[in-house]
Design a protein around this motif. Structure first.
Motif, short mmCIF file in Angstrom:
data_model
loop_
_atom_site.label_atom_id
_atom_site.label_comp_id
_atom_site.label_asym_id
_atom_site.label_seq_id
_atom_site.Cartn_x
_atom_site.Cartn_y
_atom_site.Cartn_z
N ILE A 73 0.86 -1.18 0.00
CA ILE A 73 0.00 0.00 0.00
C ILE A 73 0.90 1.23 0.00
O ILE A 73 1.80 1.35 0.83
CB ILE A 73 -0.92 0.03 1.23
CG1 ILE A 73 -1.79 -1.23 1.30
CG2 ILE A 73 -1.80 1.28 1.22
CD1 ILE A 73 -2.58 -1.36 2.58
N THR A 74 0.66 2.14 -0.94
CA THR A 74 1.43 3.39 -0.97
C THR A 74 0.53 4.53 -0.55
O THR A 74 -0.69 4.50 -0.77
CB THR A 74 1.98 3.68 -2.37
OG1 THR A 74 0.90 3.95 -3.25
CG2 THR A 74 2.77 2.51 -2.90
N TYR A 75 1.12 5.54 0.03
CA TYR A 75 0.35 6.70 0.44
C TYR A 75 0.10 7.60 -0.74
O TYR A 75 0.86 7.59 -1.72
CB TYR A 75 1.05 7.42 1.60
CG TYR A 75 0.79 6.73 2.91
CD1 TYR A 75 -0.06 7.32 3.85
CD2 TYR A 75 1.34 5.49 3.20
CE1 TYR A 75 -0.34 6.68 5.05
CE2 TYR A 75 1.07 4.84 4.40
CZ TYR A 75 0.23 5.45 5.32
OH TYR A 75 -0.05 4.82 6.49
N PRO A 76 -0.97 8.42 -0.69
CA PRO A 76 -1.41 9.15 -1.89
C PRO A 76 -0.50 10.30 -2.27
O PRO A 76 0.44 10.63 -1.54
CB PRO A 76 -2.80 9.65 -1.48
CG PRO A 76 -2.74 9.76 0.01
CD PRO A 76 -1.85 8.64 0.46
N PRO A 77 -0.78 10.93 -3.43
CA PRO A 77 0.01 12.09 -3.86
C PRO A 77 -0.05 13.19 -2.82
O PRO A 77 -0.93 13.18 -1.96
CB PRO A 77 -0.70 12.51 -5.16
CG PRO A 77 -1.48 11.32 -5.60
CD PRO A 77 -1.87 10.61 -4.35
N PRO A 78 0.91 14.14 -2.87
CA PRO A 78 1.87 14.31 -3.97
C PRO A 78 3.15 13.52 -3.84
O PRO A 78 3.89 13.37 -4.80
CB PRO A 78 2.18 15.81 -3.91
CG PRO A 78 2.03 16.14 -2.46
CD PRO A 78 0.92 15.29 -1.94
N GLY A 79 3.48 13.01 -2.66
CA GLY A 79 4.80 12.43 -2.48
C GLY A 79 4.91 10.95 -2.75
O GLY A 79 5.94 10.47 -3.21
#
Length: 465
Positions: A73-79
């Motif tokens: 699971i990746t965290y959302p934009p922008p980073g």
């Protein structure tokens, strides 16, 4: 005077250029805004996954042992700067039989999920629970003509049938194989006013299989995505979705979902009808001013029928142009329902005009009762609970007739008015609008003014009286 003559006379008085132009502008606003979204919505189902597959005839089976299932699971934009290991609850990896490789085609699958155990699913909306046992787990799909049976086992010897599906019309040759998919992890962020904005985190599922055997299969194994994949930064620079085989062990990585709601298709009808709020305001103003005229009681019913009929046509034609659904029954329900709801709103505003006797007061009351609740709940400005109650208790509940978003337990989604979901079913919301309209018409009838000595019709343009 007969009812027909009375209606004809009232129609002659009603069809002033200003009113007809206003109703035409209302219709054009629905069409213009709706056409801006033409072609921007996808199918009403999600069908995106990585697929390692081969041909399967009318009789055959695939059997695998799924040794593990992991995810990211990746965290959302922008980073996208935080990456965690884990599975969202409805991540899926397992085996599937599918009518070709095109999105939206019929299928049956048996898979492990992130938090709901083994599931047998078919044709996007059907979901049958198997065991809650974690991997390793043996999975089998058997085809006999149009019948697909999903079974599971702890040891590959004793099998338990999870579910059976009849996929009528399957071709002689279908595709069978291994798949992995993982829907976006939906998170909700509060706005300054207490509303909710959706954010979706990218996720990926990875299934590992061995003892893969196919009976009745033919040809070589192929591998590729159904739908778009490998376009995110995570897939480009970290772990691309795909399938890898080494020493009899197959690892399949994928993202997306197979289910009844597409990410951009869930609000297709809602987007097509964005212009309805403009039309609603125009209709309420026209009807309220029309009701504020001198209204003898004997013509109240005729004028009610007249304003309702004119508004029904105003809503029917543009809704029929901009609404697009995959089902004829749904299309008819939405188009006719929207026109009927708009007509009732006009009758409600007309009754307010008769009752309050002031056009400006009736306009304000109509906007406050209908247009404002409808508009503010369509965007994420209010807390979901407040928006829900507004669409339960105000006449705006009647527009639940246009809802096409259905709540499915196997889909994690934001079921809220700002996401196109009404808290009441269409018939119940329409009943609320009918109740308000009936009450206002009763009040209007009780306060109708005028007498037999007063003229029963307004002077026609150009006449002397």
């Amino acid at each position: 005077m007969s009812s027909t003559e009375l209606l004809r006379r009232e129609w002659t008085a009603f069809r002033r250029p200003g009113r007809l132009i206003a109703l035409a502008v209302a219709a054009l606003s629905v069409i213009t805004v709706g056409l801006l979204f033409a072609g921007t919505t996808s199918s009403s189902v999600s069908d995106t996954f990585w697929f390692r597959h081969q041909d399967l005839g009318r009789e055959g089976a695939i059997t695998v042992r799924m040794t593990s299932m992991t995810g990211t699971i990746t965290y959302p934009p922008p980073g996208h700067d935080q990456i965690v290991a884990g599975l969202v609850p409805w991540a899926k990896s397992g085996i599937i039989v599918k009518d070709g490789l095109r999105q939206g085609s019929r299928y049956a699958s048996l898979a492990m999920t992130g938090a709901h155990g083994v599931r047998f699913q078919h044709d996007y909306v059907h979901d049958v629970a198997g065991s809650a046992s974690p991997a390793p787990r043996w999975l089998r799909l058997t085809r006999s003509g149009d019948t697909i049976t999903g079974s599971e086992s702890a040891d590959g010897e004793q099998w338990h049938v999870v579910g059976t599906a009849e996929l009528t019309g399957l071709p002689e040759t279908v595709q069978v194989g291994l798949f992995a998919t993982s829907p976006g992890d939906l998170t909700l962020r509060k706005t300054g006013l207490g509303g909710t904005i959706e954010q979706v985190r990218f996720t990926q599922a990875v299934g590992v299989f061995d003892h893969v055997t196919v009976e009745g299969g033919a040809g070589r194994w192929d591998s590729g995505p159904v739908g778009e994949m490998n376009h995110t930064d995570w897939e480009k620079f970290h772990n691309a979705s795909g399938a890898v085989e080494k020493d009899g062990v197959v690892t399949v990585s994928g993202t997306g979902d197979i289910g009844p709601i597409g990410e951009s298709g869930a609000r297709g009808v809602e987007k097509a009808l964005f212009g309805l709020v403009i039309a609603l305001v125009i209709v309420l103003v026209v009807a309220a001013r029309y009701g504020a005229r001198e209204t003898p009681r004997r013509v109240l019913a005729a004028r009610t029928v007249l304003i309702g009929s004119a508004t029904f046509v105003t809503g029917l034609l543009p809704a029929g142009i901009v609404v697009a659904t995959t089902s004829l029954a749904t299309y008819v329900r939405v188009v006719v329902g929207v026109a009927a709801a708009l007509a009732l709103c006009a009758v409600l505003a007309y009754g307010l005009g008769v009752w309050l006797r002031r056009g400006w007061a009736a306009i304000l009351a109509g906007l406050a009762l209908v247009a404002v609740p409808y508009a503010v709940t369509a965007v994420p400005l209010l807390p979901d609970s407040v928006a829900d109650w507004l669409l339960r208790l105000t006449p705006a509940a009647g527009f639940a007739v246009k809802q096409t978003v259905v709540e499915h337990p196997q889909v994690t989604a934001h079921y809220a008015p700002s996401a196109g979901y009404f808290p009441l079913p269409g018939w119940a919301g329409f009943a609320v609008l009918c109740a308000y309209t009936a009450l206002v018409l009763w009040l209007a009838s009780s306060s109708s003014r005028g007498s037999a000595r007063k003229p029963l019709r307004e002077p026609l343009p150009g006449s002397s009286g």
